[in-house]
Scaffold this motif. Sequence first.
Motif, PDB file in Angstrom:
ATOM      1  N   LEU A  73       8.620   7.423  14.275  1.00 23.49           N
ATOM      2  CA  LEU A  73       8.990   5.782  13.331  1.00 23.49           C
ATOM      3  C   LEU A  73       7.417   5.288  13.516  1.00 23.49           C
ATOM      4  CD1 LEU A  73      12.327   4.333  13.886  1.00 23.49           C
ATOM      5  CD2 LEU A  73      11.612   6.041  12.503  1.00 23.49           C
ATOM      6  N   PHE A  74       7.122   5.016  14.017  1.00 19.92           N
ATOM      7  CA  PHE A  74       5.049   4.352  14.500  1.00 19.92           C
ATOM      8  C   PHE A  74       4.148   5.490  13.285  1.00 19.92           C
ATOM      9  CE2 PHE A  74       1.359   4.134  16.545  1.00 19.92           C
ATOM     10  CZ  PHE A  74       1.349   3.075  16.354  1.00 19.92           C
ATOM     11  N   LEU A  75       4.327   6.222  13.454  1.00 17.92           N
ATOM     12  CA  LEU A  75       3.433   7.163  12.999  1.00 17.92           C
ATOM     13  C   LEU A  75       3.707   7.465  10.848  1.00 17.92           C
ATOM     14  CD1 LEU A  75       2.960   9.714  14.558  1.00 17.92           C
ATOM     15  CD2 LEU A  75       1.200   8.436  14.723  1.00 17.92           C
ATOM     16  N   CYS A  76       5.086   7.018  10.905  1.00 13.51           N
ATOM     17  CA  CYS A  76       4.795   6.678   9.565  1.00 13.51           C
ATOM     18  C   CYS A  76       5.129   4.891   8.633  1.00 13.51           C
ATOM     19  CB  CYS A  76       6.972   7.081   9.021  1.00 13.51           C
ATOM     20  SG  CYS A  76       7.270   8.784   9.197  1.00 13.51           S
ATOM     21  N   GLY A  77       4.618   4.596  10.027  1.00  9.18           N
ATOM     22  CA  GLY A  77       4.009   3.148   9.325  1.00  9.18           C
ATOM     23  C   GLY A  77       4.932   2.121   8.845  1.00  9.18           C
ATOM     24  N   ASP A  78       5.461   1.350   7.581  1.00 12.33           N
ATOM     25  CA  ASP A  78       6.179   0.266   6.830  1.00 12.33           C
ATOM     26  C   ASP A  78       6.635   1.238   6.052  1.00 12.33           C
ATOM     27  OD1 ASP A  78       4.204  -1.381   7.874  1.00 12.33           O
ATOM     28  OD2 ASP A  78       3.537  -1.515   5.986  1.00 12.33           O
ATOM     29  N   ARG A  79       7.382   2.585   6.511  1.00  9.83           N
ATOM     30  CA  ARG A  79       7.808   2.982   5.813  1.00  9.83           C
ATOM     31  C   ARG A  79       9.420   3.620   6.410  1.00  9.83           C
ATOM     32  NH1 ARG A  79       8.387   8.720   4.905  1.00  9.83           N
ATOM     33  NH2 ARG A  79      10.897   9.074   3.352  1.00  9.83           N
ATOM     34  N   ALA A  80      10.552   3.226   6.390  1.00 10.35           N
ATOM     35  CA  ALA A  80      11.888   3.028   6.516  1.00 10.35           C
ATOM     36  C   ALA A  80      12.589   4.872   6.553  1.00 10.35           C
ATOM     37  CB  ALA A  80      12.613   1.948   6.649  1.00 10.35           C
ATOM     38  N   LEU A  81      12.631   5.171   7.883  1.00 11.29           N
ATOM     39  CA  LEU A  81      13.667   6.706   7.248  1.00 11.29           C
ATOM     40  C   LEU A  81      15.230   6.220   7.407  1.00 11.29           C
ATOM     41  CD1 LEU A  81      10.675   8.253   9.916  1.00 11.29           C
ATOM     42  CD2 LEU A  81      10.816   8.145   6.954  1.00 11.29           C
ATOM     43  N   THR A  82      16.009   7.758   6.419  1.00 10.81           N
ATOM     44  CA  THR A  82      16.547   7.750   7.396  1.00 10.81           C
ATOM     45  C   THR A  82      17.179   8.744   8.135  1.00 10.81           C
ATOM     46  OG1 THR A  82      17.435   9.770   5.826  1.00 10.81           O
ATOM     47  CG2 THR A  82      17.572   7.299   4.450  1.00 10.81           C
ATOM     48  N   VAL A  83      18.413   8.776   8.931  1.00  9.60           N
ATOM     49  CA  VAL A  83      18.979   9.913   9.770  1.00  9.60           C
ATOM     50  C   VAL A  83      18.527  11.180   9.197  1.00  9.60           C
ATOM     51  CG1 VAL A  83      20.888  10.745  10.374  1.00  9.60           C
ATOM     52  CG2 VAL A  83      20.818   8.609  10.475  1.00  9.60           C
TER      53      VAL A  83
ATOM     54  N   ARG B  38      13.855   9.527  23.207  1.00  9.25           N
ATOM     55  CA  ARG B  38      13.414   8.573  22.580  1.00  9.25           C
ATOM     56  C   ARG B  38      12.170   7.984  21.968  1.00  9.25           C
ATOM     57  NH1 ARG B  38      16.419   3.154  24.966  1.00  9.25           N
ATOM     58  NH2 ARG B  38      18.474   3.649  24.080  1.00  9.25           N
ATOM     59  N   LEU B  39      11.203   8.708  22.676  1.00  8.90           N
ATOM     60  CA  LEU B  39       9.945   8.273  22.669  1.00  8.90           C
ATOM     61  C   LEU B  39       9.185   9.367  21.554  1.00  8.90           C
ATOM     62  CD1 LEU B  39       6.864   7.848  23.590  1.00  8.90           C
ATOM     63  CD2 LEU B  39       6.927   9.198  24.897  1.00  8.90           C
TER      64      LEU B  39
ATOM     65  N   ARG C  91      21.497   1.492  -2.361  1.00  9.96           N
ATOM     66  CA  ARG C  91      22.354   0.718  -1.702  1.00  9.96           C
ATOM     67  C   ARG C  91      23.324   1.348  -0.449  1.00  9.96           C
ATOM     68  NH1 ARG C  91      24.500  -2.595  -6.643  1.00  9.96           N
ATOM     69  NH2 ARG C  91      25.815  -0.685  -6.606  1.00  9.96           N
ATOM     70  N   ARG C  92      23.897   2.792  -0.865  1.00  6.52           N
ATOM     71  CA  ARG C  92      24.971   3.181   0.055  1.00  6.52           C
ATOM     72  C   ARG C  92      24.053   3.728   1.096  1.00  6.52           C
ATOM     73  NH1 ARG C  92      26.439   7.782  -2.930  1.00  6.52           N
ATOM     74  NH2 ARG C  92      24.472   7.646  -4.054  1.00  6.52           N
ATOM     75  N   ALA C  93      23.005   3.925   0.703  1.00  8.10           N
ATOM     76  CA  ALA C  93      21.896   4.482   2.141  1.00  8.10           C
ATOM     77  C   ALA C  93      21.006   3.463   3.581  1.00  8.10           C
ATOM     78  CB  ALA C  93      21.235   4.931   1.798  1.00  8.10           C
ATOM     79  N   VAL C  94      20.820   3.814   4.176  1.00  5.51           N
ATOM     80  CA  VAL C  94      20.819   3.357   5.100  1.00  5.51           C
ATOM     81  C   VAL C  94      19.298   3.958   6.518  1.00  5.51           C
ATOM     82  CG1 VAL C  94      20.963   2.327   8.192  1.00  5.51           C
ATOM     83  CG2 VAL C  94      22.251   1.948   6.431  1.00  5.51           C
ATOM     84  N   ALA C  95      18.918   3.245   5.764  1.00  7.76           N
ATOM     85  CA  ALA C  95      17.335   3.746   6.674  1.00  7.76           C
ATOM     86  C   ALA C  95      17.245   2.570   8.360  1.00  7.76           C
ATOM     87  CB  ALA C  95      15.652   3.813   5.762  1.00  7.76           C
ATOM     88  N   PHE C  96      16.508   3.251   9.055  1.00 12.28           N
ATOM     89  CA  PHE C  96      15.939   2.905  10.358  1.00 12.28           C
ATOM     90  C   PHE C  96      13.993   2.072  10.382  1.00 12.28           C
ATOM     91  CE2 PHE C  96      19.620   5.098  10.804  1.00 12.28           C
ATOM     92  CZ  PHE C  96      20.498   4.598  11.090  1.00 12.28           C
ATOM     93  N   GLU C  97      13.909   1.861  11.349  1.00 14.31           N
ATOM     94  CA  GLU C  97      12.233   1.172  11.644  1.00 14.31           C
ATOM     95  C   GLU C  97      12.019   0.296  12.705  1.00 14.31           C
ATOM     96  OE1 GLU C  97      11.264  -1.593   8.070  1.00 14.31           O
ATOM     97  OE2 GLU C  97      12.300  -3.457   9.119  1.00 14.31           O
ATOM     98  N   LEU C  98      11.176   1.161  13.506  1.00 19.88           N
ATOM     99  CA  LEU C  98      10.970  -0.294  14.558  1.00 19.88           C
ATOM    100  C   LEU C  98      11.002  -1.443  14.471  1.00 19.88           C
ATOM    101  CD1 LEU C  98       7.255   1.874  15.888  1.00 19.88           C
ATOM    102  CD2 LEU C  98       9.781   1.794  16.384  1.00 19.88           C
ATOM    103  N   THR C  99      10.860  -2.522  15.072  1.00 20.75           N
ATOM    104  CA  THR C  99      11.369  -3.860  15.455  1.00 20.75           C
ATOM    105  C   THR C  99       9.662  -4.137  16.346  1.00 20.75           C
ATOM    106  OG1 THR C  99      11.409  -4.024  18.067  1.00 20.75           O
ATOM    107  CG2 THR C  99      13.750  -3.932  16.545  1.00 20.75           C
ATOM    108  N   THR C 100       9.529  -5.672  15.858  1.00 21.51           N
ATOM    109  CA  THR C 100       8.031  -6.000  15.677  1.00 21.51           C
ATOM    110  C   THR C 100       8.079  -5.709  17.471  1.00 21.51           C
ATOM    111  OG1 THR C 100       8.344  -7.433  13.887  1.00 21.51           O
ATOM    112  CG2 THR C 100       6.949  -7.967  15.371  1.00 21.51           C
ATOM    113  N   ARG C 101       8.469  -6.011  18.680  1.00 23.59           N
ATOM    114  CA  ARG C 101       8.393  -5.518  19.602  1.00 23.59           C
ATOM    115  C   ARG C 101       8.200  -4.030  20.021  1.00 23.59           C
ATOM    116  NH1 ARG C 101      13.190  -4.394  22.970  1.00 23.59           N
ATOM    117  NH2 ARG C 101      12.594  -3.928  24.821  1.00 23.59           N
TER     118      ARG C 101
END
Length: 128
Positions: free
Chosen positions: A17-27, A10-11, A63-73
């Motif tokens: 995700l943190f090191l990629c900044g504002d860029r959300a990443l796909t699986v 998890r870490l 539009r079909r792809a999903v990416a992930f990003e950190l929540t603000t918390r």
Amino acid sequence: MRQVGLTPARLNLLMVLFLCGDRALTVSELGELLVVSPGNITGLVDGLVKDRLVRRVAYPGDRRAVAFELTTRECRLVRWLAPLHFRLIRSLMSGLSRPQARSLARLLDEVRKQVRRAPPPMIIRRPF
């Protein structure tokens, strides 16, 4: 890391995700960066989404792809945790000279390349 309820897997995902900044990443992108199969990433990300540590977002340009990003918390938590994590790594590596550390990094990059090139593992059924 366990003090804040994070497994190493998890870490690692949160740090990427943190090191990629504002860029959300796909699986697929997460799997590539962590050298883990997309199936393993999916289960990990699903758990992080369920625990509200990561959120799903639309992937720009597809539009079909999903990416992930950190929540603000989580972004705040990782921003606090990152220096501790890097200090731990530096401490663990302190027994190596600079040339040894560079050599280790190069060797690990080679292993990562080999893992990416390797065919998927064979599924072997147990005989009983």
